[in-house]
Design a protein around this motif. Structure first.
Motif, PDB file in Angstrom:
ATOM      1  N   SER A 193       0.843  -1.199   0.000  1.00 56.97           N
ATOM      2  CA  SER A 193       0.000   0.000   0.000  1.00 56.97           C
ATOM      3  C   SER A 193       0.873   1.241   0.000  1.00 56.97           C
ATOM      4  CB  SER A 193      -0.916   0.017   1.230  1.00 56.97           C
ATOM      5  OG  SER A 193      -1.819  -1.070   1.195  1.00 56.97           O
ATOM      6  N   ILE A 194       0.388   2.295  -0.665  1.00 56.67           N
ATOM      7  CA  ILE A 194       1.106   3.560  -0.662  1.00 56.67           C
ATOM      8  C   ILE A 194       0.158   4.661  -0.211  1.00 56.67           C
ATOM      9  CG2 ILE A 194       2.716   2.873  -2.471  1.00 56.67           C
ATOM     10  CD1 ILE A 194       1.112   4.476  -4.458  1.00 56.67           C
ATOM     11  N   ASP A 195       0.744   5.711   0.333  1.00 61.69           N
ATOM     12  CA  ASP A 195      -0.036   6.848   0.803  1.00 61.69           C
ATOM     13  C   ASP A 195      -0.005   7.950  -0.243  1.00 61.69           C
ATOM     14  OD1 ASP A 195      -0.097   9.645   2.201  1.00 61.69           O
ATOM     15  OD2 ASP A 195      -1.061   8.306   3.628  1.00 61.69           O
ATOM     16  N   ILE A 196      -1.199   8.311  -0.735  1.00 62.62           N
ATOM     17  CA  ILE A 196      -1.304   9.377  -1.729  1.00 62.62           C
ATOM     18  C   ILE A 196      -2.237  10.445  -1.176  1.00 62.62           C
ATOM     19  CG2 ILE A 196      -1.970   9.991  -4.074  1.00 62.62           C
ATOM     20  CD1 ILE A 196      -1.445   7.123  -4.903  1.00 62.62           C
ATOM     21  N   GLY A 197      -1.676  11.578  -0.827  1.00 65.68           N
ATOM     22  CA  GLY A 197      -2.483  12.678  -0.313  1.00 65.68           C
ATOM     23  C   GLY A 197      -3.318  12.321   0.897  1.00 65.68           C
ATOM     24  N   GLY A 198      -2.782  11.427   1.743  1.00 63.97           N
ATOM     25  CA  GLY A 198      -3.505  11.016   2.934  1.00 63.97           C
ATOM     26  C   GLY A 198      -4.434   9.839   2.735  1.00 63.97           C
TER      27      GLY A 198
END
Length: 315
Positions: A193-198
């Motif tokens: 999983s990655i964090d994109i803009g929260g």
């Protein structure tokens, strides 16, 4: 990405060398495997980048080669392209074929006997595999899937054009690495999983994809819930010329393994593989080489981790 279907369901997945002054790496002929190049305390095998910015390495098939194969971590099995069957004078297994699910949909493919392939310092016994049509404008002769990578760590230095398959991640040079813990998905690929803009979005790490692609459900979620995301209407040919993206997202930044990536464009397209992975209506991303090739990276197929080498000033 490419999946094999046989009876109930078995598995597999889915290039024009840029000469640009480099010595050709792939010259066919019967030969013993070349010793790897030593670089920064880790031995590596030379890579070439195809016209779609994917990585290729020399592969020997039954002692003949090397032939350029794409390293494809989204492919469950190693396969060959039809031109190689002619070069090696392989004959299809009579009355036997297999349904293949590629990133672009279904197709039926003939099965050919192989024997063994040697790549990245390791040998894989392959009794038989399918042969797919060659990629237009490309000289790739096949692809390496996770059947060869399983239980090992693929270490890649894009800038140095070197790669090696390590027995474990402890062999990585130095201590300047961070990692993202992931999990196995499909038939042995790495998901995380990655964090994109929260907003946390699941991804599959696919070195066989030149670009990063998000499905429409993911794009809608990011535009609604993430901060700073913008979109742009486009017409782009993706998936090796077999799919069209009508929109792209511009990500001002996102975080992966403690590393911040800035001003990254990702295509929006509902390619069939999202549905096959159960992500037709939930956000999902195929993480491609436009992100991975920005730094040294390693994929640990034993502990299911993506390692990123910290970028330092002067690297």
């Amino acid at each position: 990405m490419l999946l094999f279907l046989c009876l109930a369901a078995s598995a597999a997945h889915g290039v024009d060398l840029k000469g640009e002054g480099k010595r050709p790496v792939f010259t066919a002929g019967r030969t013993t495997a070349h010793a790897p190049t030593v670089y920064a305390a880790i031995a590596g095998y030379p890579l070439e980048e195809d016209a779609f910015r994917r990585l290729m390495v020399g592969v020997h098939v039954n002692g003949v080669g090397p032939f350029p194969f794409i390293i494809d971590t989204g492919a469950s099995r190693s396969i060959i392209y039809r031109s190689l069957t002619a070069m090696l004078q392989l004959q299809a297994v009579p009355n036997k074929s297999r349904n293949i699910i590629t990133a672009n949909g279904y197709r039926r493919a003939l099965i050919y006997p192989i024997g063994d392939i040697f790549a990245l310092g390791h040998t894989l016994q392959i009794e038989e595999t399918v042969a797919l049509p060659d990629i237009p404008g490309s000289n790739a002769k096949g692809l390496i899937g996770v059947d060869l990578l399983a239980g090992r760590t693929l270490f890649v230095r894009p800038d140095a054009s070197l790669a090696v398959l390590l027995s474990n991640a402890e062999s990585l040079e130095g201590g300047d690495w961070t990692y993202v813990q992931g999990r196995p998905v499909a038939y042995g690929s790495l998901a995380l999983s990655i964090d994109i803009g929260g907003v946390s979005v699941p991804v599959i790490v696919d070195t066989g994809a030149s670009d990063t692609v998000i499905n429409k459900a993911g794009a809608e979620t990011l535009l609604r819930a993430a901060t700073g995301i913008s979109s742009e209407k486009i017409t782009a040919i993706i998936a090796r010329g077999r799919a069209v993206a009508r929109e792209k997202l511009i990500l001002p930044n996102f975080v992966l393994g403690g590393r911040k990536f800035e001003n990254t464009s990702i295509y929006v397209a509902d390619v069939p593989v999202f549905r096959l992975l159960g992500a037709a209506k939930v956000p999902a991303i195929i993480l491609g080489m436009n992100v991975l090739n920005q730094q040294d990276f390693a994929l640990d197929f034993s502990n299911w981790r993506l390692y990123l080498r910290n970028v330092k000033t002067g690297d």
